[in-house]
Scaffold this motif. Structure first.
Motif, PDB file in Angstrom:
ATOM      1  N   ASP A  55       0.886  -1.276  -0.110  1.00  0.00           N
ATOM      2  CA  ASP A  55       0.001  -0.210  -0.165  1.00  0.00           C
ATOM      3  C   ASP A  55       0.900   1.298   0.199  1.00  0.00           C
ATOM      4  O   ASP A  55       0.566   2.262  -0.720  1.00  0.00           O
ATOM      5  CB  ASP A  55      -0.986  -0.010   1.247  1.00  0.00           C
ATOM      6  CG  ASP A  55      -1.895   1.076   1.132  1.00  0.00           C
ATOM      7  OD1 ASP A  55      -2.468   1.490   0.114  1.00  0.00           O
ATOM      8  OD2 ASP A  55      -1.912   1.965   2.294  1.00  0.00           O
ATOM      9  N   LEU A  56       1.961   1.349   0.828  1.00  0.00           N
ATOM     10  CA  LEU A  56       2.933   2.333   0.831  1.00  0.00           C
ATOM     11  C   LEU A  56       3.478   2.761  -0.550  1.00  0.00           C
ATOM     12  O   LEU A  56       3.825   3.985  -0.923  1.00  0.00           O
ATOM     13  CB  LEU A  56       3.682   2.309   2.011  1.00  0.00           C
ATOM     14  CG  LEU A  56       4.586   3.414   2.658  1.00  0.00           C
ATOM     15  CD1 LEU A  56       3.499   4.436   2.988  1.00  0.00           C
ATOM     16  CD2 LEU A  56       5.435   3.161   3.530  1.00  0.00           C
ATOM     17  N   LYS A  58       2.286   1.963  -3.443  1.00  0.00           N
ATOM     18  CA  LYS A  58       1.539   2.562  -4.346  1.00  0.00           C
ATOM     19  C   LYS A  58       1.075   3.683  -4.208  1.00  0.00           C
ATOM     20  O   LYS A  58       1.027   4.649  -4.975  1.00  0.00           O
ATOM     21  CB  LYS A  58      -0.140   1.677  -4.155  1.00  0.00           C
ATOM     22  CG  LYS A  58       0.006   0.192  -4.603  1.00  0.00           C
ATOM     23  CD  LYS A  58      -1.298  -0.547  -4.292  1.00  0.00           C
ATOM     24  CE  LYS A  58      -1.348  -1.704  -4.584  1.00  0.00           C
ATOM     25  NZ  LYS A  58      -2.557  -2.590  -4.008  1.00  0.00           N
ATOM     26  N   ARG A  59       1.139   4.180  -2.917  1.00  0.00           N
ATOM     27  CA  ARG A  59       0.887   5.595  -2.396  1.00  0.00           C
ATOM     28  C   ARG A  59       1.968   6.479  -2.922  1.00  0.00           C
ATOM     29  O   ARG A  59       1.733   7.553  -3.508  1.00  0.00           O
ATOM     30  CB  ARG A  59       0.663   5.936  -0.976  1.00  0.00           C
ATOM     31  CG  ARG A  59      -0.757   5.167  -0.442  1.00  0.00           C
ATOM     32  CD  ARG A  59      -0.809   4.925   0.964  1.00  0.00           C
ATOM     33  NE  ARG A  59      -0.973   6.396   1.465  1.00  0.00           N
ATOM     34  CZ  ARG A  59      -1.464   6.567   2.822  1.00  0.00           C
ATOM     35  NH1 ARG A  59      -1.326   5.454   3.874  1.00  0.00           N
ATOM     36  NH2 ARG A  59      -1.673   7.653   3.173  1.00  0.00           N
ATOM     37  N   LEU A  80       2.522  10.091   2.427  1.00  0.00           N
ATOM     38  CA  LEU A  80       2.701   8.885   3.064  1.00  0.00           C
ATOM     39  C   LEU A  80       2.240   8.897   4.351  1.00  0.00           C
ATOM     40  O   LEU A  80       1.682   7.858   5.058  1.00  0.00           O
ATOM     41  CB  LEU A  80       3.979   8.416   2.988  1.00  0.00           C
ATOM     42  CG  LEU A  80       4.481   8.146   1.679  1.00  0.00           C
ATOM     43  CD1 LEU A  80       5.899   7.632   1.370  1.00  0.00           C
ATOM     44  CD2 LEU A  80       3.602   7.264   0.653  1.00  0.00           C
ATOM     45  N   GLN A  84      -5.454   9.386   5.271  1.00  0.00           N
ATOM     46  CA  GLN A  84      -6.143   8.987   3.855  1.00  0.00           C
ATOM     47  C   GLN A  84      -5.133   8.816   3.018  1.00  0.00           C
ATOM     48  O   GLN A  84      -3.945   9.467   3.009  1.00  0.00           O
ATOM     49  CB  GLN A  84      -7.245  10.077   3.782  1.00  0.00           C
ATOM     50  CG  GLN A  84      -8.300  10.285   4.967  1.00  0.00           C
ATOM     51  CD  GLN A  84      -9.238   8.977   4.850  1.00  0.00           C
ATOM     52  OE1 GLN A  84      -9.604   8.281   4.031  1.00  0.00           O
ATOM     53  NE2 GLN A  84      -9.483   8.679   6.000  1.00  0.00           N
ATOM     54  N   ASP A  85      -5.548   8.237   1.816  1.00  0.00           N
ATOM     55  CA  ASP A  85      -4.583   7.988   0.598  1.00  0.00           C
ATOM     56  C   ASP A  85      -4.516   8.826  -0.166  1.00  0.00           C
ATOM     57  O   ASP A  85      -5.367   8.638  -1.114  1.00  0.00           O
ATOM     58  CB  ASP A  85      -4.895   6.376   0.128  1.00  0.00           C
ATOM     59  CG  ASP A  85      -3.736   6.315  -0.984  1.00  0.00           C
ATOM     60  OD1 ASP A  85      -3.070   7.103  -1.389  1.00  0.00           O
ATOM     61  OD2 ASP A  85      -3.959   5.130  -1.361  1.00  0.00           O
ATOM     62  N   THR A  88      -3.305   8.948  -3.875  1.00  0.00           N
ATOM     63  CA  THR A  88      -3.758   8.028  -4.859  1.00  0.00           C
ATOM     64  C   THR A  88      -5.285   8.784  -5.244  1.00  0.00           C
ATOM     65  O   THR A  88      -5.569   8.866  -6.603  1.00  0.00           O
ATOM     66  CB  THR A  88      -4.257   6.680  -4.496  1.00  0.00           C
ATOM     67  OG1 THR A  88      -2.878   6.064  -4.072  1.00  0.00           O
ATOM     68  CG2 THR A  88      -5.134   5.857  -5.611  1.00  0.00           C
TER      69      THR A  88
END
Length: 125
Positions: A55-56, A58-59, A80, A84-85, A88
């Motif tokens: 996930d990190l 991707k962010r 990061l 919230q993301d 993305t």
């Protein structure tokens, strides 16, 4: 093809109303160009998929796609560490803006709101 005949490489589809427009649309998608009413899959913009990334990661990749935005000094770390993301979210919104599914004013409003939330989070730390 059959013995002694050259192989055929063209696909034949019966019933297409405009086969030339269809072929043009397929080639446009292969080149990563948007098509009216369809857009371009996000993986075509990046040239790589996010499959298998954390996930990190991707962010971080999403943040890297925001290099042309004025982020008022916010860093990749700010994004990061956010709850919230937002990276993305902004990357997806940028894709929507490029395919005319999100107006420039709507995108700018989203950018202002996200920057405010991140700056507020910075003050709390």
């Amino acid at each position: 093809g059959p013995e002694g005949q050259p192989a055929q490489h063209e696909l034949s589809l019966a019933g297409l109303k405009d086969p030339h427009a269809f072929k043009k649309a397929v080639w446009s998608l292969k080149r990563g160009e948007p098509i009216d009413g369809i857009g371009v899959p996000e993986t075509m913009y990046r040239g790589k998929t996010d499959a298998g990334l954390t996930d990190l990661a991707k962010r971080a990749r999403a943040f890297d796609s925001l290099v042309d935005l004025d982020l008022d000094g916010l860093t990749k770390t700010d994004f990061l560490l956010a709850d919230q993301d937002y990276a993305t979210t902004l990357k997806d919104a940028l894709d929507l803006k490029h395919t005319n599914q999100l107006s420039p004013a709507e995108f700018d409003d989203l950018l202002v709101r996200i920057k405010a939330k991140l700056q507020k989070a910075q003050l709390r730390t």
